[in-house]
Design a protein around this motif. Structure first.
Motif, short mmCIF file in Angstrom:
data_model
loop_
_atom_site.label_atom_id
_atom_site.label_comp_id
_atom_site.label_asym_id
_atom_site.label_seq_id
_atom_site.Cartn_x
_atom_site.Cartn_y
_atom_site.Cartn_z
N VAL A 1 -23.92 11.49 80.08
CA VAL A 1 -24.54 10.35 79.22
C VAL A 1 -24.46 9.74 77.84
O VAL A 1 -23.58 9.28 77.40
CB VAL A 1 -25.50 9.46 80.37
N ALA A 2 -25.49 10.64 77.52
CA ALA A 2 -26.10 10.95 76.42
C ALA A 2 -24.47 11.12 75.78
O ALA A 2 -23.20 10.91 74.46
CB ALA A 2 -26.78 11.43 75.52
N PHE A 3 -23.63 12.41 76.40
CA PHE A 3 -22.75 13.56 75.63
C PHE A 3 -21.78 12.51 75.98
O PHE A 3 -20.84 12.22 74.73
CB PHE A 3 -22.31 14.54 76.30
N GLY B 1 -20.86 8.69 75.30
CA GLY B 1 -21.84 8.02 74.74
C GLY B 1 -21.24 8.04 73.53
O GLY B 1 -20.65 7.30 72.75
N ALA B 2 -21.57 9.64 72.85
CA ALA B 2 -21.24 9.88 71.92
C ALA B 2 -19.28 9.99 71.65
O ALA B 2 -18.94 9.73 70.86
CB ALA B 2 -21.74 11.14 71.17
N MET C 1 -28.53 12.80 82.52
CA MET C 1 -28.64 11.52 81.60
C MET C 1 -28.35 11.95 80.20
O MET C 1 -27.66 11.33 79.19
CB MET C 1 -30.10 11.93 80.82
N ALA C 2 -28.09 14.08 80.28
CA ALA C 2 -27.86 14.69 79.17
C ALA C 2 -25.94 14.15 78.80
O ALA C 2 -25.03 14.21 78.28
CB ALA C 2 -28.12 16.14 78.92
#
Length: 63
Positions: free
Chosen positions: A33-35, A37-38, A30-31
């Motif tokens: 994927v968030a990175f 996306g950013a 999840m981390a």
């Protein structure tokens, strides 16, 4: 005797970490994927695209 049995069950339950590794993998994914996306959001900005285009152009230009 009843308290001792209850204490033993409690300690045995606290030592059970089955599934912990799977949960850790899920948090890391999840981390990531968030990175990602950013990073995509930053890369789509006009300023960053201009900088990268200039960088590639300068690298490929002779002289």
């Amino acid at each position: 005797m009843h308290d001792r049995l209850q204490h033993h069950r409690l300690l045995r339950g606290l030592g059970d970490d089955r599934g912990a590794v799977t949960a850790e993998y899920a948090i890391v994914i999840m981390a990531a994927v968030a990175f990602a996306g950013a990073l995509v959001a930053v890369m789509r900005s006009g300023a960053v695209q201009g900088i990268l285009t200039d960088l590639v152009h300068k690298a490929l230009t002779i002289g």
